[in-house]
Design a protein around this motif. Structure first.
Motif, PDB file in Angstrom:
ATOM      1  N   VAL A 493      42.145  37.786  41.772  1.00 24.52           N
ATOM      2  CA  VAL A 493      41.734  38.862  41.389  1.00 24.52           C
ATOM      3  C   VAL A 493      42.188  39.321  39.929  1.00 24.52           C
ATOM      4  O   VAL A 493      43.247  38.840  39.265  1.00 24.52           O
ATOM      5  CB  VAL A 493      42.364  40.112  41.988  1.00 24.52           C
ATOM      6  N   SER A 494      40.987  39.654  39.023  1.00 22.85           N
ATOM      7  CA  SER A 494      41.232  39.892  37.515  1.00 22.85           C
ATOM      8  C   SER A 494      41.796  41.295  37.537  1.00 22.85           C
ATOM      9  O   SER A 494      41.946  42.225  38.422  1.00 22.85           O
ATOM     10  CB  SER A 494      39.807  39.907  36.987  1.00 22.85           C
ATOM     11  N   LEU A 495      42.521  41.597  36.353  1.00 24.36           N
ATOM     12  CA  LEU A 495      43.249  42.708  36.182  1.00 24.36           C
ATOM     13  C   LEU A 495      42.884  43.411  34.840  1.00 24.36           C
ATOM     14  O   LEU A 495      42.437  42.909  33.827  1.00 24.36           O
ATOM     15  CB  LEU A 495      44.877  42.144  35.682  1.00 24.36           C
ATOM     16  N   LEU A 496      42.920  44.834  34.867  1.00 29.78           N
ATOM     17  CA  LEU A 496      42.384  45.380  33.889  1.00 29.78           C
ATOM     18  C   LEU A 496      43.907  45.983  33.327  1.00 29.78           C
ATOM     19  O   LEU A 496      44.307  47.039  33.506  1.00 29.78           O
ATOM     20  CB  LEU A 496      41.815  47.012  34.455  1.00 29.78           C
ATOM     21  N   VAL A 497      44.407  45.133  32.468  1.00 29.61           N
ATOM     22  CA  VAL A 497      45.683  45.177  31.724  1.00 29.61           C
ATOM     23  C   VAL A 497      45.247  44.835  30.205  1.00 29.61           C
ATOM     24  O   VAL A 497      45.003  43.692  29.851  1.00 29.61           O
ATOM     25  CB  VAL A 497      46.757  44.185  32.397  1.00 29.61           C
ATOM     26  N   THR A 498      45.758  45.796  29.343  1.00 29.08           N
ATOM     27  CA  THR A 498      45.294  45.636  28.091  1.00 29.08           C
ATOM     28  C   THR A 498      46.478  45.205  27.228  1.00 29.08           C
ATOM     29  O   THR A 498      47.607  44.931  27.905  1.00 29.08           O
ATOM     30  CB  THR A 498      45.073  47.122  27.324  1.00 29.08           C
ATOM     31  N   SER A 499      46.260  44.759  26.015  1.00 30.06           N
ATOM     32  CA  SER A 499      47.377  44.199  25.336  1.00 30.06           C
ATOM     33  C   SER A 499      48.591  45.009  24.810  1.00 30.06           C
ATOM     34  O   SER A 499      49.598  44.822  24.655  1.00 30.06           O
ATOM     35  CB  SER A 499      46.903  43.516  24.085  1.00 30.06           C
ATOM     36  N   ASP A 500      48.172  46.386  24.888  1.00 30.52           N
ATOM     37  CA  ASP A 500      49.387  47.189  24.796  1.00 30.52           C
ATOM     38  C   ASP A 500      50.185  47.819  26.346  1.00 30.52           C
ATOM     39  O   ASP A 500      50.741  48.657  26.141  1.00 30.52           O
ATOM     40  CB  ASP A 500      48.969  48.579  24.285  1.00 30.52           C
TER      41      ASP A 500
END
Length: 774
Positions: A493-500
């Motif tokens: 599964v891909s994640l909606l996790v941003t660099s911040d």
């Protein structure tokens, strides 16, 4: 193993006797020290081959102030002869604080008269230290009896601890108390012999019974025969000759004492060090080697003390006074090390307790001390030979210069020896990780590198799972590249996790592996992704302080936690593979689209031109498809462009996974994809397109807010007319596929439409479009 009922009162009886005896000796020692302080002059004397010899002088004491020196022979005190220690102790009983005493001594073959004024303060620090260590040994012995009575090692540990406690509690060196002093010394001789036997038996059982001990059953009885024999021989001579003033045995007390302390003690120390050293280097199990190594370090200070005392004694010298004062702490190291090894070993990570740096420092320091001691002995020998005391100073100075020049090489040699002999598994692990880092670039693509990485890490550490996530260079989104094993029934599964994201910021600033639960606690998205995996360690992949990706390592099949040294190795690996992934991304960026991992528009068109030429030359079929996500604008409107990127990434993964190895796919623009299906007629192309459509239709995407997103795909197909090629053929194929896609959109979306082959240059008619049910 159950404890027999009758053994419980036996243990209680043994414990009670030892506690009562040792506490009584401690009280007698304290009372005797208070009483004898007024008669003390600050010397340590003993009967030697030439008479009563001064072994050591307390700095600042009455003897030092009166001019006595270590090595002097005491001929008489206040006109009374002092041939033995008992004579001196009898005379010292009459000393009074502040009343001068005349000493006649022999120094360097010449008589010398000195006046000493007795009386010192009680040395509470020394007395307290001996009492404290005696009580610690008593506690260790009691704990050993209580914990594992059925374990022979525990019983030996208890016996050794009790013997040490007895020795340290004995009221020795009490001036003017001949009866107490004589009784204590006679017991000391017996205790020394018993300690010798028990310690040899104990170290031969650490971490388990040695094979050579099992094959030769006579060795253990020999330990006790030699140890107890030497102790009893010295004790018998002392009792009959010194205490009884009669000689009943064929050997003198001086001979027995020299045999026990001048030869028995150093050989005992060498035997103990040799047994533990061999076990440390050659035991079949790493845990056994570490256990033996821990005890080896515990016995090393005592062995150095004994050997230094013996070597200096050969030259008529003694150890400094502080060495005698610290003897209780020196001797305590061994029972504490044995205790940790037997009873609490499983609570310690020996890579932390017996840190290699500590081993390096300990062995290097011991080597340097031995070197200096040898230099000092040589200096003393030279000074006596040529009658120049400056020679010793020059020899020591030269030795210090040589050691300073060679210290780096010595330390490196010790490090190499310890790494290769004591930590072969750690060394092998380091080489495995180095090999892994060098293998990755040869895999060719990011996906292949990721799959190889998680598979090898899982094999190397015995992990239940391993997952690699990489951050998109432009958006900073974190995507799952590889997982081993893959989640059942679905792709990673891909994640909606941003660099911040707080978790990523935590990993970036820590610059080291962290417990997975600490990282998951800082990120809801990561916690959802790994909710059913229970990972153990999070390893950041950093390149120039920028987070390239993340390794999530599951628990080990052995239930063993990651040690600190393993964490350090994984941290170094993380930096190396981060650079490898960055380099392969630079290579792929010219060919592959960064977000989806698919071919860029120009490369996929170039590939199509090559396939058209090959199909024309050999008369082979070729199908081109245009695929477009349905209602993709709604996804962007609801979840933003970051959410849209997640959907595009996952759809691209499904399309790539659904194609054959000979097929190709590229991102044509926006949410459009171009399919190239070589060696495929139109009906085969329809079958492939239908499979891709169903994969996307079945896809479920979990967004950051927990909501589920579904999407569908419309596909239009076009087949190459036989015998045609060139630029017009490519344009005609793409135009026809695009028209078929437009028709699929018009007829309800989520369907496949195809166009029959046409001659190049012939404008397709709407009636020529054939609709296949979606």
């Amino acid at each position: 193993m159950k404890t027999p009922p009758h053994s419980i009162p036996l243990r209680a009886l043994i414990a009670g006797v030892f506690v009562l005896a040792i506490l009584s000796l401690v009280m007698v020692g304290i009372e005797g020290a208070l009483e004898s302080s007024g008669r003390t002059v600050g010397v340590q004397v003993d009967t030697g081959p030439q008479g009563l010899e001064i072994l050591a002088i307390r700095p600042g004491g009455p003897a030092a102030l009166g001019g006595l020196r270590a090595g002097d022979l005491v001929l008489s005190v206040d006109g009374q002869g002092t041939g033995t220690f008992a004579d001196y102790d009898r005379i010292a009983k009459g000393f009074r604080r502040g009343v001068d005493v005349d000493y006649e001594v022999e120094r360097d073959g010449r008589p010398l008269d000195l006046t000493i004024t007795p009386g010192t303060s009680v040395r509470w620090w020394t007395l307290g230290l001996r009492t404290f260590v005696a009580l610690v040994c008593l506690g260790l012995g009691l704990f050993s009896l209580h914990q594992l009575w059925g374990d022979l090692r525990a019983r030996l540990m208890a016996a050794f601890a009790f013997l040490l406690a007895f020795e340290l509690a004995l009221p020795l060196n009490l001036v003017g108390t001949p009866r107490i002093e004589s009784l204590a010394r006679s017991l000391f001789l017996l205790l020394t012999g018993a300690q010798m036997a028990v310690e040899l038996h104990l170290v031969a059982m650490i971490p388990d019974r040695r094979r050579w001990l099992a094959l030769r059953g006579w060795i253990v009885p020999l330990f006790y025969l030699l140890g107890l024999g030497l102790g009893v021989a010295s004790w018998g001579a002392y009792v009959t000759e010194v205490m009884g003033n009669r000689r009943w045995l064929p050997w003198t007390y001086g001979q027995a004492d020299a045999l026990l302390f001048d030869w028995g003690l150093p050989l005992w120390a060498l035997a103990v060090v040799g047994i533990l050293g061999a076990t440390t280097l050659r035991h079949r199990e790493p845990l056994g080697r570490l256990q033996a190594g821990l005890i080896f370090l515990g016995v090393l200070p005592w062995a150095v003390y004994v050997l230094s005392r013996t070597i200096l004694g050969w030259f008529g010298r003694g150890l400094p006074g502080w060495a005698y004062d610290l003897f209780p702490l020196i001797i305590l190291c061994l029972p504490v090390a044995v205790f940790v090894s037997i009873f609490r070993f499983h609570l310690f990570d020996l890579a932390l307790v017996v840190r290699r740096s500590f081993l390096y420092t300990a062995l290097t320091s011991c080597l340097v001390l031995v070197f200096y001691a040898a230099a000092g002995v040589l200096g003393i020998a030279f000074s006596r030979t040529i009658d120049q005391e400056r020679v010793a100073l020059w020899v020591m100075s030269a030795a210090m210069f040589v050691v300073g020049m060679l210290f780096g090489n010595i330390r490196r040699a010790i490090q190499h020896f310890i790494d290769s002999q004591l930590f072969p598994e750690r060394r092998a692990l380091r080489h495995q990780l180095i090999d892994l880092a060098s293998e990755l670039p040869t895999q060719g693509t990011v996906a292949a590198m990721g799959g190889h990485l998680v598979r090898r890490l899982r094999e190397t550490f015995g992990l239940r799972s391993a997952t690699l996530l990489l951050a998109d260079p432009k958006s900073g989104l974190l995507f799952t590249v590889a997982a081993n094993p893959e989640p059942e029934g679905q792709r990673p599964v891909s994640l909606l996790v941003t660099s911040d994201d707080p978790a990523l910021e935590l990993l970036r600033t820590s610059d080291r592996p962290l417990p997975a639960q600490k990282v998951l606690g800082a990120s809801t998205a990561l916690a959802q992704r790994f909710a059913d995996q229970d990972p153990s360690l999070a390893v950041p992949l950093l390149a120039q302080e920028r987070l390239v990706g993340l390794l999530m390592l599951g628990k080990r099949t052995t239930a063993q936690d990651f040690g600190r040294e393993e964490g350090e190795l994984l941290s170094l690996l993380g930096h190396q593979i981060a650079t490898s992934f960055e380099n392969i991304r630079l290579f792929e960026s010219a060919t592959y689209e960064s977000l989806t991992g698919l071919l860029r528009r120009e490369p996929v068109i170039e590939l199509l031109d090559r396939e058209i030429e090959r199909a024309r030359r050999y008369g082979r079929p070729l199908v081109v498809g245009m695929a477009d996500l349905d209602h993709f604008k709604k996804v962007n409107d609801q979840f933003g462009h970051l959410g849209g990127d997640v959907v595009l990434k996952r759809v691209a993964e499904e399309l790539s996974a659904g194609l054959r190895s000979t097929d190709a796919i590229g991102r044509y623009g926006g949410e459009e994809f171009l399919l190239v299906l070589p060696e495929t007629p139109i009906d085969g192309g329809v079958a492939v397109a239908e499979k891709l459509r169903r994969r996307v239709e079945d896809l479920r995407l979990t967004m950051d807010d927990g909501s589920t997103v579904r999407t569908t795909l419309s596909i239009g197909l076009s087949a190459l007319a036989p015998g045609e090629g060139g630029l017009d053929a490519r344009r005609g194929l793409i135009d026809n596929a695009d028209r078929a896609l437009y028709l699929a959109k018009e007829r309800g979306r989520n369907r496949v439409e195809s166009h029959t082959p046409v001659e190049v240059g012939t404008r397709p008619k709407g009636a020529a479009l054939e609709t296949l049910p979606g």
